[in-house]
Motif scaffolding. Structure first.
Motif, PDB file in Angstrom:
ATOM      1  N   ALA A   1       9.613   2.594   2.299  1.00  0.00           N
ATOM      2  CA  ALA A   1      10.442   1.115   1.941  1.00  0.00           C
ATOM      3  C   ALA A   1      11.055   2.488   0.700  1.00  0.00           C
ATOM      4  O   ALA A   1      12.963   2.185   0.273  1.00  0.00           O
ATOM      5  N   ILE A   2      11.109   3.425  -0.106  1.00  0.00           N
ATOM      6  CA  ILE A   2      11.146   4.637  -0.686  1.00  0.00           C
ATOM      7  C   ILE A   2      11.986   5.292   0.222  1.00  0.00           C
ATOM      8  O   ILE A   2      13.627   5.427   0.153  1.00  0.00           O
ATOM      9  N   ARG A   3      12.004   5.914   1.489  1.00  0.00           N
ATOM     10  CA  ARG A   3      12.231   6.594   2.158  1.00  0.00           C
ATOM     11  C   ARG A   3      13.711   5.779   2.644  1.00  0.00           C
ATOM     12  O   ARG A   3      14.757   5.903   2.659  1.00  0.00           O
TER      13      ARG A   3
ATOM     14  N   ALA B   1       4.121   8.167   8.068  1.00  0.00           N
ATOM     15  CA  ALA B   1       4.379   7.360   7.371  1.00  0.00           C
ATOM     16  C   ALA B   1       5.750   8.001   5.869  1.00  0.00           C
ATOM     17  O   ALA B   1       6.985   7.075   5.847  1.00  0.00           O
ATOM     18  N   GLY B   2       6.103   8.741   6.447  1.00  0.00           N
ATOM     19  CA  GLY B   2       7.375   9.672   5.120  1.00  0.00           C
ATOM     20  C   GLY B   2       6.102  10.840   4.287  1.00  0.00           C
ATOM     21  O   GLY B   2       7.878  11.144   3.524  1.00  0.00           O
ATOM     22  N   MET B   3       5.102  11.097   3.690  1.00  0.00           N
ATOM     23  CA  MET B   3       4.917  11.509   2.751  1.00  0.00           C
ATOM     24  C   MET B   3       4.674  13.292   3.278  1.00  0.00           C
ATOM     25  O   MET B   3       4.970  13.497   4.856  1.00  0.00           O
ATOM     26  N   ASN B   4       4.806  13.809   1.861  1.00  0.00           N
ATOM     27  CA  ASN B   4       4.847  15.320   2.785  1.00  0.00           C
ATOM     28  C   ASN B   4       3.804  16.226   2.834  1.00  0.00           C
ATOM     29  O   ASN B   4       3.423  17.061   3.302  1.00  0.00           O
ATOM     30  N   GLU B   5       2.689  15.600   1.441  1.00  0.00           N
ATOM     31  CA  GLU B   5       1.085  16.155   2.126  1.00  0.00           C
ATOM     32  C   GLU B   5       0.674  15.360   1.477  1.00  0.00           C
ATOM     33  O   GLU B   5       0.793  14.513   0.898  1.00  0.00           O
ATOM     34  N   HIS B   6      -0.982  15.312   1.761  1.00  0.00           N
ATOM     35  CA  HIS B   6      -1.532  15.019   1.200  1.00  0.00           C
ATOM     36  C   HIS B   6      -2.489  15.982   0.663  1.00  0.00           C
ATOM     37  O   HIS B   6      -2.807  16.908   0.387  1.00  0.00           O
ATOM     38  N   ILE B   7      -3.157  15.449  -0.737  1.00  0.00           N
ATOM     39  CA  ILE B   7      -3.983  16.084  -1.436  1.00  0.00           C
ATOM     40  C   ILE B   7      -5.533  14.712  -1.673  1.00  0.00           C
ATOM     41  O   ILE B   7      -5.449  13.723  -1.863  1.00  0.00           O
ATOM     42  N   ALA B   8      -6.994  15.034  -1.079  1.00  0.00           N
ATOM     43  CA  ALA B   8      -7.554  14.191  -1.265  1.00  0.00           C
ATOM     44  C   ALA B   8      -8.225  14.222  -2.830  1.00  0.00           C
ATOM     45  O   ALA B   8      -8.814  15.163  -3.559  1.00  0.00           O
ATOM     46  N   LYS B   9      -9.275  12.798  -2.926  1.00  0.00           N
ATOM     47  CA  LYS B   9     -10.614  12.658  -3.605  1.00  0.00           C
ATOM     48  C   LYS B   9     -11.492  13.055  -3.627  1.00  0.00           C
ATOM     49  O   LYS B   9     -12.010  12.479  -2.718  1.00  0.00           O
ATOM     50  N   PRO B  10     -12.029  13.636  -4.449  1.00  0.00           N
ATOM     51  CA  PRO B  10     -11.777  14.282  -5.941  1.00  0.00           C
ATOM     52  C   PRO B  10     -10.460  15.198  -5.956  1.00  0.00           C
ATOM     53  O   PRO B  10     -10.473  15.365  -5.183  1.00  0.00           O
ATOM     54  N   ILE B  11     -10.095  15.293  -6.995  1.00  0.00           N
ATOM     55  CA  ILE B  11      -8.771  15.659  -6.774  1.00  0.00           C
ATOM     56  C   ILE B  11      -8.915  17.803  -6.455  1.00  0.00           C
ATOM     57  O   ILE B  11     -10.205  18.325  -8.152  1.00  0.00           O
TER      58      ILE B  11
ATOM     59  N   ASN C   1       1.235  -1.248   0.020  1.00  0.00           N
ATOM     60  CA  ASN C   1      -0.458   0.107  -0.355  1.00  0.00           C
ATOM     61  C   ASN C   1       1.441   1.262   0.489  1.00  0.00           C
ATOM     62  O   ASN C   1       2.490   1.072   0.070  1.00  0.00           O
ATOM     63  N   GLY C   2       0.652   2.461   0.029  1.00  0.00           N
ATOM     64  CA  GLY C   2       1.602   3.358  -0.574  1.00  0.00           C
ATOM     65  C   GLY C   2       2.024   4.137   1.329  1.00  0.00           C
ATOM     66  O   GLY C   2       3.066   4.168   0.699  1.00  0.00           O
ATOM     67  N   TYR C   3       1.554   3.955   2.688  1.00  0.00           N
ATOM     68  CA  TYR C   3       2.380   3.966   3.756  1.00  0.00           C
ATOM     69  C   TYR C   3       3.510   3.197   3.246  1.00  0.00           C
ATOM     70  O   TYR C   3       4.599   3.385   3.137  1.00  0.00           O
ATOM     71  N   GLU C   4       3.057   1.746   3.006  1.00  0.00           N
ATOM     72  CA  GLU C   4       4.327   0.557   3.078  1.00  0.00           C
ATOM     73  C   GLU C   4       5.728   1.274   2.286  1.00  0.00           C
ATOM     74  O   GLU C   4       7.117   1.195   1.904  1.00  0.00           O
TER      75      GLU C   4
ATOM     76  N   ASP D   1      18.586  10.601  -2.965  1.00  0.00           N
ATOM     77  CA  ASP D   1      17.512  11.786  -3.922  1.00  0.00           C
ATOM     78  C   ASP D   1      16.111  11.123  -2.808  1.00  0.00           C
ATOM     79  O   ASP D   1      14.954  12.505  -3.182  1.00  0.00           O
ATOM     80  N   THR D   2      15.421   9.978  -2.103  1.00  0.00           N
ATOM     81  CA  THR D   2      14.717   9.560  -2.054  1.00  0.00           C
ATOM     82  C   THR D   2      14.538   9.871  -0.518  1.00  0.00           C
ATOM     83  O   THR D   2      12.948  10.078  -0.282  1.00  0.00           O
ATOM     84  N   ARG D   3      15.275  10.658  -0.130  1.00  0.00           N
ATOM     85  CA  ARG D   3      15.260  11.287   1.538  1.00  0.00           C
ATOM     86  C   ARG D   3      14.121  12.751   1.581  1.00  0.00           C
ATOM     87  O   ARG D   3      13.800  12.946   2.056  1.00  0.00           O
ATOM     88  N   LYS D   4      14.775  13.619  -0.002  1.00  0.00           N
ATOM     89  CA  LYS D   4      14.177  14.502   0.570  1.00  0.00           C
ATOM     90  C   LYS D   4      12.928  14.475  -0.975  1.00  0.00           C
ATOM     91  O   LYS D   4      12.719  16.217  -1.186  1.00  0.00           O
ATOM     92  N   MET D   5      12.774  13.824  -0.976  1.00  0.00           N
ATOM     93  CA  MET D   5      11.692  13.486  -3.027  1.00  0.00           C
ATOM     94  C   MET D   5      10.502  14.632  -2.166  1.00  0.00           C
ATOM     95  O   MET D   5      10.042  13.037  -1.325  1.00  0.00           O
ATOM     96  N   PRO D   6      10.116  14.955  -2.786  1.00  0.00           N
ATOM     97  CA  PRO D   6       8.869  14.669  -1.881  1.00  0.00           C
ATOM     98  C   PRO D   6       7.538  13.836  -2.286  1.00  0.00           C
ATOM     99  O   PRO D   6       7.928  13.461  -4.292  1.00  0.00           O
ATOM    100  N   ILE D   7       7.091  13.343  -1.434  1.00  0.00           N
ATOM    101  CA  ILE D   7       6.042  12.542  -2.200  1.00  0.00           C
ATOM    102  C   ILE D   7       4.804  13.130  -1.060  1.00  0.00           C
ATOM    103  O   ILE D   7       4.641  13.045  -0.165  1.00  0.00           O
ATOM    104  N   VAL D   8       3.632  12.624  -1.922  1.00  0.00           N
ATOM    105  CA  VAL D   8       2.140  13.412  -1.481  1.00  0.00           C
ATOM    106  C   VAL D   8       1.288  11.792  -1.577  1.00  0.00           C
ATOM    107  O   VAL D   8       0.669  11.592  -3.089  1.00  0.00           O
ATOM    108  N   ALA D   9       0.212  11.901  -0.734  1.00  0.00           N
ATOM    109  CA  ALA D   9      -0.472  11.658  -0.681  1.00  0.00           C
ATOM    110  C   ALA D   9      -1.520  11.400  -1.188  1.00  0.00           C
ATOM    111  O   ALA D   9      -1.818  13.102  -1.053  1.00  0.00           O
ATOM    112  N   MET D  10      -2.202  11.020  -2.976  1.00  0.00           N
ATOM    113  CA  MET D  10      -3.332  11.260  -3.604  1.00  0.00           C
ATOM    114  C   MET D  10      -4.258  10.174  -3.546  1.00  0.00           C
ATOM    115  O   MET D  10      -4.424   9.263  -3.982  1.00  0.00           O
TER     116      MET D  10
END
Length: 937
Positions: free
Chosen positions: A881-883, A913-923, A874-877, A889-898
């Motif tokens: 794993a990426i972090r 989980a290490g995400m920078n931002e959260h955008i809810a659907k619908p976008i 899932n997105g958290y896992e 680069d993966t430590r500072k890479m912006p990861i946005v939950a969508m």
């Protein structure tokens, strides 16, 4: 004339001496009466009133001069029911002119304990020997003696009713002769003789050793009452109980002859012993039963076996008429709503019938006790005659604790049932409402889509359909969000986030969300801050914002176009220095509400029955969610409203305070600033904030006065550090005032314009007039500090990110990884992202996304948009794993939950989980544009 005066004085002196003698005589008589335990009073038989001393008046709760005697005393319940006739008779004999009267009466003093008195009247006679209309009465307390006499009389009646022996003792011969009763001897004269009586007595042949002394004393003197003693039966030799009387006569020679009776009372004594045993049993049950009574169902009588006393009846008669007792008991004991049932149940007719079928019957009822305790009265038949009950035992039992617990259990079950019923009804109503409310925007979406297909060649018509589809989609989304919020609140799964935030940012975000709607309706929004000491607090800013947007949104919808909406913010100090009490007032001049609707406004699915209300879209859940959110934050919300006049909502919230740190504010200390605003409250409040910073705040209410003050300060070479002008003021507005200051003083003094939310329409003109900076209302301490630091070129402030339309963004040199398992959603998001020119690569699940990042060179992806619910990983896992990859680069890479997981706790999980931002659907395109601009610009 002088002689008459002397005569009057002598007569008055004589009368005084006579009164003193009479008073002293009465007082002496009174003292003597008190010493003997008697009550003395006078009785005016003509006026039918008595005069008693203070002690007697208090004892019976009457006046010292009491009228209406004897009838008023009976009416007051001072006279026991069984003595009413004798009490009235004694008094009426005196009223009719009798010289003496008296009798035994039972009275009930104020303490409720019955007392038996010997009442005697004696009339005061005149010189002619006739009653003068005044009498002296004496009450003598004979309660103790009366009870003893009655007990002795009952005992003697028992003895005299038994089969008796007679005896004769001749002292000279020391011979005892006993003669059985004729009924026992069959009508023949039988005689038992005991020669050498004293010798046999001393050897214990006639009675147990413990009774020898009693027998010797018995034959020495007369007895006034029967003596109980144990003797060995002359007939059987067994030990039995006897009651003996004697009468002594002296004969010649001084010898005594004694005659008397001997009654066998063994059965009586056994009953007494049994009764004592029963008393022991009853005593052990005393804590459980209030009273136990024997009821004679044949003769309508009762006998008290045990009575522990109660609040309503401290004492209870030993015996009496059962029916009369139950009538009185019902009136004194049972609560009015239970009396009819109580009388019917306790009647002899019902008891005979009921106890013929069942051995035990019982009734429960509420009493007249102070706490309205529950009692139970039970009857158990103990004797029958030809199948008909003749005697029963009545038990009274305080069941209040048991009954209360039972009623509470029943109430809880009933409430649970009612809740279940209400839940079912609410569920049905909910489904009905949701079916209607969901179908309405869905119908618009489907209908407008169908129309757009038929109008492909008409771009204007297609654009109109798309606009309506967008509006219906937003309404459908808000409906779904409200339903989900309500569901989480009711299930207790709604979690509040504890995070630091600034109230200025909260208000800014709230205003930016509602401003387009407010401008659409032409409303005026005014936000005022009053005495706000602490801006930095801890709480759930998103939920607070959600509640406030609901309130302003309703004010916007239900206020006719061109209306006024005021928001006031006020901080109150608390005793606990770690918390602040914040009051937010939302007031409008809209259509208002009736009192009836105000009472139910916070109930789910409630909407006013008003065409102005019903024409607006809504679920009836917004205010329910708002109140629940506020209460979850230990807050409260109140509403005041009048139809056609507007509404006022007052929200009170307690928030934990953060320690406020403002770097480099020392350079602002002591700098003078002029505040110019036609609203006195705003001007004064702004000066308080400036003083809190350490600056010197000054204020005035007009542009003309501001120009004059600025010139005066300039002439005295004490220029203001800055002048802050309100944009809209009567006469000279902010721009005109700024221009006048520049013309008279020059360009050295910074001039700042404060305006409501958006100054774009005056920015060009204002800057041309000499305005250096802009601050939007409401005014906060942090905004002043930020602005003044910019003027002084002090660092430490982060640049603002401007909100731009997504079409205006250009990220053609950037690359994003889109992680989405749903192909349709991926297609939509990819098209939206490409509107910024960014290159997009697609991973179908979390595992594939991790592999694609691992296989790419460092810096290849500039941003990752991550779905949450996906197969494999899932997105958290996937984010974790990426972090954790061994690359920079993966430590500072912006990861946005969508994601469609749009609750506050979902945002919290994403950050953890290490995400920078959260955008809810619908976008939300605006939100997506802001996030991309923040990390890619």
């Amino acid at each position: 004339m002088e002689q008459k005066i002397r005569d009057l004085e002598e007569a008055n002196l004589a009368l005084k001496e006579s009164n003193e003698k009479l008073y002293n005589s009465m007082k002496a008589f009174q003292i003597a009466a008190e010493e003997s335990g008697s009550l003395v009073f006078t009785y005016d038989t003509k006026e039918q009133k008595i005069q008693v001393d203070e002690r007697t008046a208090q004892a019976f709760n009457v006046e010292q001069v009491q009228t209406g005697v004897p009838y008023e005393m009976v009416k007051r319940g001072i006279v026991a029911r069984e003595s009413e006739r004798d009490y009235i008779r004694i008094h009426e004999e005196m009223i009719r002119g009798g010289k003496e009267s008296g009798g035994i009466v039972k009275l009930i003093p104020a303490d409720g304990i019955e007392v038996i008195y010997d009442l005697k009247f004696r009339a005061i006679l005149g010189e002619d020997g006739e009653p003068t209309g005044m009498a002296v009465g004496v009450y003598r307390d004979i309660t103790e003696r009366y009870i003893k006499d009655m007990a002795q009389e009952r005992y003697q009646q028992i003895v005299l009713s038994s089969d008796r022996y007679t005896y004769e003792y001749e002292e000279e011969k020391d011979l005892l002769s006993i003669f059985p009763s004729l009924s026992e001897s069959g009508g023949k004269e039988v005689k038992y003789t005991f020669a050498h009586f004293h010798e046999k007595l001393s050897r214990g042949e006639l009675c147990p050793k413990g009774d020898i002394i009693i027998m010797e004393d018995l034959l020495k003197s007369n007895t006034l009452k029967p003596v109980q003693v144990q003797l060995y039966s002359a007939k059987t030799g067994e030990k039995r109980w006897y009651a003996i009387t004697n009468s002594m006569m002296k004969e010649k020679g001084g010898f005594r002859r004694i005659v008397g009776t001997i009654a066998d009372i063994t059965d009586i004594k056994q009953r007494e012993i049994s009764h004592k045993k029963l008393e022991h049993v009853l005593q052990s049950l005393k804590d459980e039963y209030i009273g136990i009574f024997e009821v004679d169902l044949e003769n309508d009588m009762f006998t008290t076996l045990s009575y522990g006393g109660s609040e309503l009846m401290p004492e209870f008669p030993d015996d009496g008429c059962y029916s009369e007792m139950m009538d009185w008991l019902c009136e004194a004991l049972a609560a009015p709503e239970y009396r009819e049932a109580y009388i019917g149940f306790t009647s002899l007719t019902y008891l005979r019938k009921a106890l013929s079928k069942e051995r035990r019957v019982e009734v429960e009822y509420m009493t007249m006790c102070k706490n309205r305790n529950w009692w139970r009265t039970s009857y158990q038949a103990v004797e029958y005659k030809e199948g008909i009950p003749t005697k029963a035992i009545m038990y009274q039992f305080d069941i209040d604790k048991v009954k209360t617990e039972k009623l509470m259990q029943q109430q809880a079950m009933q409430e649970a049932y009612n809740c279940a019923e209400a839940a079912n009804a609410a569920k049905t109503e909910f489904l009905s409402r949701m079916s209607h409310d969901i179908r309405t925007p869905m119908n618009a979406i489907i209908g407008m889509t169908a129309i757009a297909r038929t109008q492909i060649g008409n771009p204007e018509r297609v654009q109109e359909c798309l606009g309506k589809i967008t509006a219906a989609s937003k309404h459908l989304l808000s409906l779904i969000n409200e339903v989900l919020d309500m569901s989480k609140i009711e299930s207790g799964k709604m979690e509040l986030q504890e995070e630091g935030f600034n109230l200025a940012d909260l208000i800014d975000n709230m205003v930016s969300m509602v401003l387009p709607q407010i401008n659409e309706h032409g409303h005026t929004l005014r936000v005022t801050v009053e005495e706000l000491k602490h801006e930095w607090v801890v709480g759930d800013s998103l939920r607070i914002q959600q509640a406030f947007v609901n309130l302003i949104g309703n004010a916007t919808k239900y206020t006719p176009d061109g209306g006024r909406i005021d928001v006031r913010i006020h901080e109150r100090p608390l005793k606990n220095p770690e918390y602040g009490e914040y009051e937010f007032v939302f007031e409008d001049n809209g259509i208002g509400m009736t009192k009836a609707f105000q009472d139910v406004i916070f109930e789910p699915f409630t909407r006013a029955e008003d065409h102005e209300v019903l024409k607006e879209n809504g679920t009836g859940l917004g205010m329910t969610i708002t109140r629940n959110l506020i209460r979850m934050m230990d807050g409260d919300i109140k509403v005041e409203s009048e139809p056609k006049k507007g509404s006022k909502f007052t929200v009170t919230i307690h928030l934990k305070l953060q320690e406020e740190h403002y770097d480099n504010v020392e350079e602002l200390a002591g700098l003078p600033v002029l505040i110019v605003d036609d609203d006195r409250v705003t001007a004064e409040s702004a000066c308080i904030m400036l003083n809190d910073i350490g600056m010197q705040g000054d204020w005035c209410l007009s542009g003309r006065e501001a120009v004059g003050r600025a010139i005066d300060k300039h002439k005295s070479q004490e220029d203001y550090f800055a002048v802050i002008l309100d944009w809209k003021m009567p006469g000279m507005d902010g721009v005109m005032t700024a221009k006048a200051i520049r013309e008279n003083i020059g360009p050295d003094i910074p001039i700042i314009i404060i305006s409501a939310f958006d100054w774009s329409e005056i920015e060009t003109e204002a800057r041309a007039a000499g305005v250096d900076h802009f601050i939007s209302k409401p005014l906060f301490k942090s905004r002043f500090i930020h602005c003044f630091k910019e003027i002084l070129h002090i660092g430490g402030q982060a640049p603002e990110v401007k909100t731009e339309m997504i079409e205006q963004l250009d990220f053609s040199c950037k690359r994003a990884l889109l992680v989405e398992d749903n192909e349709l959603n991926a297609e939509i998001v990819e098209e939206l992202l490409k509107m910024t020119g960014i290159r997009v690569e697609w991973a179908k699940n979390g595992r594939e996304a991790v592999r694609m990042v691992e296989d790419s060179p460092e810096g290849y992806y500039d941003m990752v948009f991550m779905d949450i619910q996906m197969p494999f990983l899932n997105g958290y896992e996937a984010t974790v794993a990426i972090r954790n990859m061994d690359r920079k680069d993966t430590r500072k890479m912006p990861i946005v939950a969508m994601t469609a997981n749009a609750f506050a706790e979902d945002i919290d999980h994403a950050r953890n989980a290490g995400m920078n931002e959260h955008i809810a659907k619908p976008i939300d395109l605006r939100k997506m544009g802001e996030v991309m601009a923040k990390y890619l610009s």
